[in-house]
Motif scaffolding. Sequence first.
Motif, mmCIF file in Angstrom:
data_model
loop_
_atom_site.group_PDB
_atom_site.id
_atom_site.type_symbol
_atom_site.label_atom_id
_atom_site.label_comp_id
_atom_site.label_asym_id
_atom_site.label_seq_id
_atom_site.Cartn_x
_atom_site.Cartn_y
_atom_site.Cartn_z
ATOM 1 N N PRO A 132 0.874 -1.170 -0.097
ATOM 2 C CA PRO A 132 0.111 -0.127 0.032
ATOM 3 C C PRO A 132 0.945 1.307 0.019
ATOM 4 O O PRO A 132 2.064 1.336 0.526
ATOM 5 N N ASP A 164 -9.525 -1.470 -7.107
ATOM 6 C CA ASP A 164 -9.937 -1.787 -5.846
ATOM 7 C C ASP A 164 -11.222 -1.206 -5.045
ATOM 8 O O ASP A 164 -10.995 -0.160 -4.940
ATOM 9 N N PRO A 176 -4.239 0.743 -2.662
ATOM 10 C CA PRO A 176 -3.779 -0.645 -2.322
ATOM 11 C C PRO A 176 -2.433 -1.013 -3.346
ATOM 12 O O PRO A 176 -2.387 -0.466 -4.421
ATOM 13 N N SER A 181 -2.918 -0.835 -7.833
ATOM 14 C CA SER A 181 -4.341 -0.320 -8.012
ATOM 15 C C SER A 181 -4.261 0.840 -8.735
ATOM 16 O O SER A 181 -3.193 1.732 -8.842
#
Length: 578
Positions: A533, A552, A567, A570
């Motif tokens: 992340p 996501d 994320p 993403s």
Amino acid sequence: MRRLLAGMALSLAAGSSLAAPEPAAPWWKHALILEVYPRSYGDSNGDGVGDLEGIRQHLDDVQKLGADAIWITPMYPSPQVDFGYDVADYRAVDPTYGTLADFDRLMADAKQKHIRVLLDMVLNHTSDKNAWFVESASSRDNPKADWYVWNDGVDANGASVTPFQKRFVHDGKVPPNNWESVFGGSAWEWVPARKQFYYHRFYRQQPDLNWRNPAVEKAMFDAMRFWLDRGVAGFRLDAISTLFEDPQLRNDPERGGTNAYGDPNLHTQYSDNLPEVHDVMRRLRKMVDGYPGDRVLIGETYTPKTADLVPWYGGAQKDELHLPMDLIPGFGWQAAFDDNWFRKHLRDAQTDLLGEPPLLVFDNHDNPRSIDRFGDGKHDLARAKVIAAMLLTNRGVALTYYGAPIGMTTSTPTRKEDVRDPVGITGWPKDKGRDGERTPMQWTAGPQAGFSTNPTTWLPVASNYRTVNVASEMADSGSLLQWYRTLIDLRRSNPSLHDGAMTFVDTQNPNVLTYVREGAEPVLVAMNFSGEPRPLASGIKASAVRTLAASDDALKAAHSLDGTMLPPYSAWIVAFKR
């Protein structure tokens, strides 16, 4: 009334909103173009090979995807040595694919569905079965004797003859220089009837036309007029940089080592990208611009850097190709799934092309599919969604390839005897050819993936067709196909994504690529290229944040820009107000 007219005149003189509106941009400046490989798209008659009727039957699918145009790779009569890129007749349809009536029916249906049709035009060479070459090869004094590039060769024992040339001796002569075929071996082929060599940049069954002969240019332009008169929206020009060769036939410099065919690696200094090609492009552009409807010229232009595309647009005059292809993302050895690499490339495309729209190409019939090139074997789908976001939200024209929107993968043959592509036949095992990216389209989970009723298709259907297919992905809201459809719809309907300038932000954020498409309601596009992340740190003070698309689900509830965690792998497309 007199007072009103006087006021209108003053307003017009002052350049008010009553002035004439700006002309609408050509359709292609905001287009999504879908490349269709006719052998592999849809088989309507059960012979295992795709055809024009198969394309027509799937126009609804093209419309559902949201493509503005389809580019059909060569469908002309051909011995199919290079699967259509060896053209025997430029004014007809190969019987394998149908008839001219089938083509006209396809055109009519596409027009009804507001889908334009582009054709592939092979200007550099013909098939050796083309009537022009058959006549040219018959003697040195026939009417088409100078339509191709012929040469007597040189003495095999000459002092300057290279070891490579000595591999190709005929009647005591060898080719006049060290030029090589892209498909391996010498680029010169001996013809006993003329006791001369002809030049072929590509396969030996693809002799190069002599573009220094005005009759050749006239014949090729007339062939293009034949299709323009039938309503095609333009052409993709194959191998366009190779039209001319050095008239002195100087050797290309060697750069050390050997290629997949065991031939010396060369710098194609004298056999590619000669300046004369731009004179032809200007004349061709003038001819095509004479037709109504904003016809378009797209060029296959492989260049090492983005700025090298400028001459193909015509430089400051902008009078050559409308859209030279930016194929750098298609070079697997050059592109990487890396935010810094793509940031630089996208920035170059915005700054180095004199304001002209770039045409980024991530997938085509000559390169392994991008889902494999940029995948890691574990997060391929998530990474493919990032690539799709980049393709469809940047300021430029987008081109995709059949199967890419559903995540079709490269299915490379594992045995030489299964290879159909001439590149793979001659280059095996170092170069296994291009069959892997040309397998039949995967429409359903049924037999032969819904491509054909024949259990034996021209190339085998990829083994993952039961899960990777249009029908399954249309029913899955989280599929790659639905992600493409969402992005394509946004690209068309959102004013900022449609027309807005492109500004890069958050440029120091590791593994994150972020840019803004400007407008009354700007749109921020943020992509996380890492498996961890990452927080967004755009520096933008935003209000009224509104998610337009998120790969996501965790991003759909985000209500601010900076601090939002992206994320792994993403993409987030979000509208905001400053």
